[in-house]
Design a protein around this motif. Structure first.
Motif, short mmCIF file in Angstrom:
data_model
loop_
_atom_site.label_atom_id
_atom_site.label_comp_id
_atom_site.label_asym_id
_atom_site.label_seq_id
_atom_site.Cartn_x
_atom_site.Cartn_y
_atom_site.Cartn_z
N GLN A 226 100.35 19.38 -86.48
CA GLN A 226 100.85 20.63 -85.89
C GLN A 226 99.80 21.47 -85.27
OE1 GLN A 226 103.26 22.56 -88.59
NE2 GLN A 226 105.04 21.03 -88.94
N VAL A 227 98.65 21.66 -85.81
CA VAL A 227 97.80 22.58 -85.18
C VAL A 227 96.54 21.95 -84.48
CG1 VAL A 227 96.37 24.38 -85.99
CG2 VAL A 227 98.53 24.24 -87.21
N LYS A 228 95.84 21.16 -85.31
CA LYS A 228 94.55 20.51 -85.08
C LYS A 228 94.51 19.77 -83.70
CE LYS A 228 93.15 22.81 -88.62
NZ LYS A 228 92.66 24.44 -88.20
N LEU A 229 95.69 18.98 -83.60
CA LEU A 229 95.49 17.92 -82.51
C LEU A 229 95.66 18.57 -81.00
CD1 LEU A 229 97.66 14.79 -83.86
CD2 LEU A 229 95.27 15.33 -83.65
N SER B 212 94.03 21.36 -80.29
CA SER B 212 93.07 22.22 -80.17
C SER B 212 92.22 21.68 -79.03
CB SER B 212 92.05 22.62 -81.38
OG SER B 212 91.44 21.41 -81.92
N PRO B 213 91.38 22.28 -78.23
CA PRO B 213 90.45 22.03 -77.23
C PRO B 213 89.36 20.72 -77.88
CG PRO B 213 90.53 24.18 -77.36
CD PRO B 213 91.14 23.92 -78.62
N ASP B 214 89.16 20.59 -79.28
CA ASP B 214 88.25 19.72 -79.87
C ASP B 214 88.74 18.29 -79.70
OD1 ASP B 214 86.55 21.67 -80.54
OD2 ASP B 214 87.00 21.61 -82.61
N TYR B 215 90.10 18.11 -79.32
CA TYR B 215 90.95 16.94 -79.65
C TYR B 215 91.80 16.56 -78.41
CZ TYR B 215 89.30 17.00 -84.37
OH TYR B 215 88.66 17.13 -85.57
N VAL B 216 91.37 17.19 -77.32
CA VAL B 216 92.20 16.85 -75.81
C VAL B 216 91.62 15.65 -75.50
CG1 VAL B 216 92.30 17.64 -73.64
CG2 VAL B 216 91.93 19.66 -75.20
N ASP B 217 92.95 14.82 -75.23
CA ASP B 217 92.55 13.56 -74.71
C ASP B 217 91.88 12.31 -75.71
OD1 ASP B 217 93.75 14.16 -72.16
OD2 ASP B 217 91.81 14.79 -71.40
N ARG B 218 92.08 12.58 -76.95
CA ARG B 218 91.57 11.78 -78.07
C ARG B 218 92.64 11.13 -78.80
NH1 ARG B 218 86.40 14.37 -81.36
NH2 ARG B 218 86.63 12.07 -82.06
N ASP B 219 92.19 10.08 -78.88
CA ASP B 219 93.25 9.25 -79.87
C ASP B 219 93.50 9.84 -81.17
OD1 ASP B 219 94.80 6.55 -80.54
OD2 ASP B 219 93.45 6.90 -82.27
N THR B 220 95.04 9.83 -81.65
CA THR B 220 95.49 10.62 -82.55
C THR B 220 94.82 10.03 -83.99
OG1 THR B 220 97.70 11.06 -81.75
CG2 THR B 220 97.47 11.14 -84.30
N GLU B 221 94.81 8.65 -84.26
CA GLU B 221 93.85 8.42 -85.24
C GLU B 221 92.56 8.98 -85.62
OE1 GLU B 221 93.82 6.76 -89.20
OE2 GLU B 221 95.74 7.00 -87.70
#
Length: 274
Positions: free
Chosen positions: A50-53, A55-64
């Motif tokens: 809900q929150v971390k995915l 955030s700017p740290d995980y933009v365009d990064r695989d969920t796993e």
């Protein structure tokens, strides 16, 4: 016998260092750590989703990949601190408080132990317009709005709703006394009968206190336990006086004290805070 110049300089430096150290210790701010700990896998996974995915740290990064990365971060947060702190376990299921050293730290603990992150809504409404309201801001048609409010709330299908109201007759009929000797007067009557008080109020509306009444600042302090209890609740409807509503709005919307007396709280309106 005079001390040698070199020894005198050394002694002076030691004295200066002692004074500097004493001043530094005297004015050193006390550090109080707030740590929220969660070891429940379901809560952690839901929080990341809900929150971390987003955030700017995980933009365009695989969920796993993002899940694994944040799990590694959590491992870094698991160090033990031998300092002043409060640890919050699993979103408030348990608290661990260590070495609370002053009043501010105790207030932080009090606040953190009364809030929760469960989704909920707070509904705020002023009492219905009375005949006195029609004559001016300090004066108090109740039944029509009470029926309209009841119909609106029933249509929302709010689970486990609690209704809070003050002891003043007009608020109870719809579901405090700020003005003191001026409580039943219009602003025009206050200006005519109490010109000095009227002028003082214009200078500092937040801190001004009516004779035998209270200021907004007084009310903020008086409402603190009410606000803390509101933080503990889930869905609540608060029917109150305009001044109380302004204080609640200022708190939940993070408004500065200078703006509080001017927050707009129209009659026959429900404000929803989520």
């Amino acid at each position: 016998m005079e001390a040698p110049p070199m020894l005198e300089r050394v002694q002076r430096r030691r004295c200066d260092s002692t004074v500097e150290l004493s001043i530094e210790q005297k004015h050193r701010p006390l550090v109080f750590f707030v740590e929220s700990i969660c070891d429940d896998p379901d809560i952690i996974a839901e929080n990341i989703q809900q929150v971390k995915l987003g955030s700017p740290d995980y933009v365009d990064r695989d969920t796993e990949e993002a899940m694994q990365d944040f799990a590694q971060r959590i491992e870094c947060y698991e160090a033990t601190y031998e300092l002043s702190y409060i640890k919050i376990f699993n979103v408030g299921n348990r608290y661990l408080v260590n070495r609370v050293q002053d009043h501010i730290q105790s207030r932080i603990v009090y606040y953190l132990m009364n809030i929760h992150v469960t989704p909920r809504s707070i509904y705020l409404s002023r009492h219905g317009e009375s005949e006195l309201n029609l004559l001016g801001p300090h004066r108090g048609r109740l039944r029509p709005y009470a029926r309209a409010l009841a119909g609106f709330i029933e249509g929302q299908n709010i689970s486990d709703l609690k209704v809070w109201t003050s002891h003043m007759k007009r608020t109870i009929q719809t579901a405090e006394a700020l003005g003191g000797v001026c409580e039943d007067l219009t602003y025009e009557e206050i200006q005519e009968n109490f010109p000095e008080e009227f002028a003082l109020r214009d200078q500092d509306k937040y801190r001004y206190r009516y004779p035998k009444g209270e200021s907004y600042e007084d009310m903020v302090h008086r409402l603190e336990p009410v606000i803390m209890e509101l933080e503990r609740q889930e869905n609540v409807l608060v029917v109150c006086h305009q001044a109380v509503m302004r204080c609640l709005l200022a708190y939940f919307l993070d408004k500065p004290a200078e703006d509080l007396p001017y927050l707009r709280c129209p009659l026959h309106t429900v404000l929803k805070l989520t």
